[in-house]
Design a protein around this motif. Structure first.
Motif, PDB file in Angstrom:
ATOM      1  N   LEU A  60      28.672  40.628  33.167  1.00  0.00           N
ATOM      2  CA  LEU A  60      29.105  39.522  34.012  1.00  0.00           C
ATOM      3  C   LEU A  60      30.448  39.888  34.626  1.00  0.00           C
ATOM      4  CD1 LEU A  60      28.638  36.551  34.836  1.00  0.00           C
ATOM      5  CD2 LEU A  60      29.648  35.875  32.674  1.00  0.00           C
ATOM      6  N   PHE A  61      30.533  39.784  35.931  1.00  0.00           N
ATOM      7  CA  PHE A  61      31.802  40.068  36.590  1.00  0.00           C
ATOM      8  C   PHE A  61      32.316  38.819  37.275  1.00  0.00           C
ATOM      9  CE2 PHE A  61      29.870  44.288  36.347  1.00  0.00           C
ATOM     10  CZ  PHE A  61      30.889  44.957  35.697  1.00  0.00           C
ATOM     11  N   SER A  62      33.623  38.735  37.369  1.00  0.00           N
ATOM     12  CA  SER A  62      34.203  37.565  38.010  1.00  0.00           C
ATOM     13  C   SER A  62      34.219  37.739  39.526  1.00  0.00           C
ATOM     14  CB  SER A  62      35.618  37.358  37.495  1.00  0.00           C
ATOM     15  OG  SER A  62      36.172  36.226  38.097  1.00  0.00           O
ATOM     16  N   LEU A  63      34.143  36.638  40.204  1.00  0.00           N
ATOM     17  CA  LEU A  63      34.232  36.674  41.671  1.00  0.00           C
ATOM     18  C   LEU A  63      35.685  36.451  42.100  1.00  0.00           C
ATOM     19  CD1 LEU A  63      31.143  34.399  42.426  1.00  0.00           C
ATOM     20  CD2 LEU A  63      31.221  36.886  42.259  1.00  0.00           C
ATOM     21  N   TYR A  64      36.559  36.285  41.118  1.00  0.00           N
ATOM     22  CA  TYR A  64      37.956  35.967  41.434  1.00  0.00           C
ATOM     23  C   TYR A  64      38.889  37.025  40.857  1.00  0.00           C
ATOM     24  CZ  TYR A  64      35.566  31.515  42.020  1.00  0.00           C
ATOM     25  OH  TYR A  64      34.690  30.549  42.395  1.00  0.00           O
ATOM     26  N   THR A  65      40.090  37.065  41.404  1.00  0.00           N
ATOM     27  CA  THR A  65      41.093  37.977  40.848  1.00  0.00           C
ATOM     28  C   THR A  65      41.820  37.261  39.712  1.00  0.00           C
ATOM     29  OG1 THR A  65      42.788  37.227  42.369  1.00  0.00           O
ATOM     30  CG2 THR A  65      41.454  39.119  43.069  1.00  0.00           C
ATOM     31  N   LEU A  66      42.504  38.052  38.892  1.00  0.00           N
ATOM     32  CA  LEU A  66      43.227  37.452  37.765  1.00  0.00           C
ATOM     33  C   LEU A  66      44.291  36.466  38.228  1.00  0.00           C
ATOM     34  CD1 LEU A  66      43.757  40.446  35.317  1.00  0.00           C
ATOM     35  CD2 LEU A  66      42.458  38.370  34.877  1.00  0.00           C
ATOM     36  N   LEU A  69      42.794  33.165  39.238  1.00  0.00           N
ATOM     37  CA  LEU A  69      42.392  32.367  38.067  1.00  0.00           C
ATOM     38  C   LEU A  69      43.617  31.825  37.331  1.00  0.00           C
ATOM     39  CD1 LEU A  69      39.511  34.683  36.908  1.00  0.00           C
ATOM     40  CD2 LEU A  69      39.242  32.342  37.703  1.00  0.00           C
TER      41      LEU A  69
ATOM     42  N   ARG B  69      26.639  31.144  36.818  1.00  0.00           N
ATOM     43  CA  ARG B  69      26.727  32.394  36.026  1.00  0.00           C
ATOM     44  C   ARG B  69      27.631  32.202  34.807  1.00  0.00           C
ATOM     45  NH1 ARG B  69      31.401  34.883  37.644  1.00  0.00           N
ATOM     46  NH2 ARG B  69      32.406  33.453  39.079  1.00  0.00           N
ATOM     47  N   VAL B 119      36.708  37.232  33.579  1.00  0.00           N
ATOM     48  CA  VAL B 119      35.578  36.431  33.085  1.00  0.00           C
ATOM     49  C   VAL B 119      36.045  35.552  31.929  1.00  0.00           C
ATOM     50  CG1 VAL B 119      33.278  36.504  32.045  1.00  0.00           C
ATOM     51  CG2 VAL B 119      33.873  38.124  33.851  1.00  0.00           C
ATOM     52  N   GLU B 122      37.695  32.665  33.379  1.00  0.00           N
ATOM     53  CA  GLU B 122      36.708  31.726  33.953  1.00  0.00           C
ATOM     54  C   GLU B 122      36.043  30.904  32.845  1.00  0.00           C
ATOM     55  OE1 GLU B 122      34.363  32.283  37.587  1.00  0.00           O
ATOM     56  OE2 GLU B 122      34.621  34.421  37.166  1.00  0.00           O
ATOM     57  N   LEU B 125      38.541  28.343  31.640  1.00  0.00           N
ATOM     58  CA  LEU B 125      38.675  27.212  32.567  1.00  0.00           C
ATOM     59  C   LEU B 125      37.474  26.277  32.447  1.00  0.00           C
ATOM     60  CD1 LEU B 125      40.083  29.159  35.657  1.00  0.00           C
ATOM     61  CD2 LEU B 125      41.265  27.347  34.429  1.00  0.00           C
ATOM     62  N   MET B 158      49.803  41.520  36.938  1.00  0.00           N
ATOM     63  CA  MET B 158      48.434  41.083  36.655  1.00  0.00           C
ATOM     64  C   MET B 158      48.182  39.663  37.174  1.00  0.00           C
ATOM     65  SD  MET B 158      46.917  41.595  32.836  1.00  0.00           S
ATOM     66  CE  MET B 158      47.836  40.321  32.011  1.00  0.00           C
TER      67      MET B 158
END
Lengths: 386, 191
Positions: A60-66, A69, B69, B119, B122, B125, B158
């Motif tokens: 699973l990969f995120s669609l957002y940058t750190l 988020l 997802r 992830v 995410e 959150l 980061m």
């Protein structure tokens, strides 16, 4: 007659093709392989048998940058994350920004008056910490970015707090009046040290707690030294003088020392209290009935010199254990005559005799003795001194 | 209660009993066992407010902030913990704080959260939105553990955090905390 070379699993490379056995094996092997199999059937077959990867197994990969988020994270979440940092890391990360500093300064408030110091750090960091803490440096100065107002409970994690001198504890804990509790977590102590630390700290604080700590008990130190040459043991174990020592080791989930402990008089009472706690927590003989039945049966298997050897060891064991120790232990319901005097065994007896029999059986087979249902810890040492 | 979007996929849990339907941000509908669904305090609260009359009809609880997802991933966690967690006696607040700090993250959860840090954020959150305290705590602890391995400069980069100390302030705090700086972490860290 002609020799053929074919590569099939389970068939020698060269065979007489007219040999009926070869023909049979060949036929069987061909039916095992797919029709297109050639010289490397295994690899091809393996490739074909790979299951198709299911969608949900895919990474699973995120669609957002750190940073996107992080910006989405509420201040409460960020405080929650930072509340998992110990003092050293709180100090370190208070340099990130003024807002982090403000949050981390309030580490004590975030954790309701509990602060943590994690000693499980790499060796280089440990050395820097030790160097910084040596001499007259006060601990409060070291953690300067942190506001210690309202500290109630100090929790130390890891194996580095076994200070040889209590001055270090005074440096660490002696800085705030509001501090009333100290907890040690995931540390390793001898029980003598455990009692010493608890006694010392209870002069200042209301409660000292040990959580998930490994305790080695030097008492019950059951010890034949090499001068002790019992005819029974020399006969049983061979001609070499040996020393025999048992250090019981337990991992305590949680052990609280409070004002009641301070009412105990003298080391022996304290030691007995400690054993009683271990026993209450099922740490001394943490096994079920099967293990007790095994021990009962094992004692019945002894004969001649073996009984003498056990009686002799038991006598030494009892000499070490004054009555108040015995009275503190729970009775197991196992009764045997294979001891100094016929008696009901308590939990410490079971732990001792169980290990003794396993060790004796290793040195010289006890007829009819099966291995115990659950293995005993290897804390019963027999040393041969030449 | 809003109704599900027309394009729906159902994930039915084998156990019998009351089923709760929820829809994600994209409108995908999931059918959850009641026990699993109620691990989210938000869902539990809505169900209680509605008097638990939602089971027999087609009504769907909208989880508008959770993407499909991520919800699928969270569902794996919920199902596992619904089946494996034992009832725990409530702890005093102080004991809870000590336990969450001192206890290691269980092996299963470590594997579950062995994913890209973005992830994890995410999931954190989403767990916060759904009010799944335990999962939120695990994510926060995992992120804190990652922070411990980073230098101050790496953390700023980061998360895009601006260094808003004056040079004098920074110098002072650097002196105070020099002793607790780590060695620079090794290159090629997963997080």
């Amino acid at each position: 007659m002609s020799l053929q070379w074919r590569s099939f699993p389970g068939i020698p490379a060269f065979f007489d093709e007219d040999d009926p056995l070869f023909q049979q094996l060949l036929k069987e092997a061909e039916t095992r392989l797919p029709p297109e199999a050639t010289s490397e059937p295994k690899a091809k077959k393996l490739k074909k048998s790979q299951p198709r990867r299911k969608k949900k197994d895919e990474p699973l990969f995120s669609l957002y940058t750190l940073d996107e988020l992080w910006r989405k994270s509420s201040i409460l979440l960020i405080k929650n994350i930072l509340s998992y940092l110990d003092l050293r890391n709180s100090c370190k990360l208070s340099r990130v920004s003024t807002s982090w500093k403000k949050i981390l300064e309030k580490t004590v408030i975030l954790n309701r008056g509990v602060v943590f110091l994690d000693w499980r750090i790499p060796a280089a960091g440990q050395r820097r910490m030790d160097a910084a803490l040596s001499g007259s440096s006060s601990w409060l100065k070291l953690f300067k970015p942190i506001n210690f107002q309202g500290i109630k409970h100090f929790v130390c994690l890891g194996p580095a707090l076994n200070f040889a001198i209590f001055e270090e504890y005074e440096k660490l804990f002696g800085f705030q009046q509001s501090l009333s509790k100290v907890t040690f977590c995931s540390d390793t102590f001898t029980d003598a040290k455990l009692l010493e630390i608890a006694s010392f700290l209870l002069t200042e604080f209301e409660q000292v707690t040990f959580v998930n700590c490994r305790i080695t008990t030097n008492d019950p130190e059951f010890h034949f030294d090499k001068q002790f040459r019992s005819a029974v043991w020399v006969d049983y174990q061979g001609n070499h003088p040996r020393s025999i020592k048992w250090d019981l080791e337990v991992v305590i989930p949680r052990l609280v020392f409070d004002e009641n402990f301070n009412k105990l008089r003298g080391e022996e009472e304290q030691q007995a209290w400690l054993y009683n706690r271990y026993d209450e927590m099922d740490l001394i003989f943490p096994y079920g009935k099967e293990q007790m039945d095994w021990l009962d049966h094992a004692l019945d298997c002894l004969s001649g010199g073996q009984i003498d050897a056990v009686k002799h060891a038991d006598k030494k064991f009892l000499e070490w254990r004054p009555d108040y120790y015995k009275s503190k232990m729970r009775n197991s319901g196992v009764r045997t005559e294979a001891t100094t005097a016929p008696r009901d065994l308590d939990m410490l007896d079971l732990a001792f005799l169980g290990r003794l029999l396993v060790k004796m059986n290793k040195a010289k087979k006890i007829r009819g003795l099966r291995p115990p249902p659950e293995p005993f810890p290897d804390d019963f040492n027999v040393r041969i001194d030449f | 209660m809003s109704t599900a979007a027309s394009s729906s996929t159902s994930e039915t849990i084998a156990e019998p009993g009351l089923k709760i339907k929820v829809s994600t941000k994209e409108g995908e509908v999931f059918e959850l066992d009641e026990k699993v669904a109620k691990m989210s305090q938000v869902i539990r609260g809505i169900l209680e407010d509605l008097g638990e009359q939602n089971g027999g009809d087609d009504s769907v609880l909208p989880l508008t902030q959770v993407e499909t997802r991520i919800f699928r991933k969270i569902l794996v966690w919920l199902k596992y913990h619904a089946g494996h967690d034992k009832e725990e006696a409530p702890k005093a607040e102080e004991d809870e704080i000590i336990a969450r700090f001192c206890e290691e993250i269980p092996e299963w959860d470590q594997k579950f959260l062995n994913v890209d840090q973005a992830v994890i954020l995410e999931i954190m959150l989403a767990a916060d939105y759904l009010d799944i305290k335990k999962l939120r705590g695990l994510c926060c602890k995992t992120v804190a553990n990652i922070l411990k391995t980073k230098t101050v400069e790496q953390i700023r980069e980061m998360y895009g955090i601006e260094n808003d100390f004056t040079p004098e302030e920074e110098e002072e705090i650097r002196k105070q905390t020099a002793w607790c700086e780590d060695e620079p972490p090794r290159q090629g860290s997963n997080h």
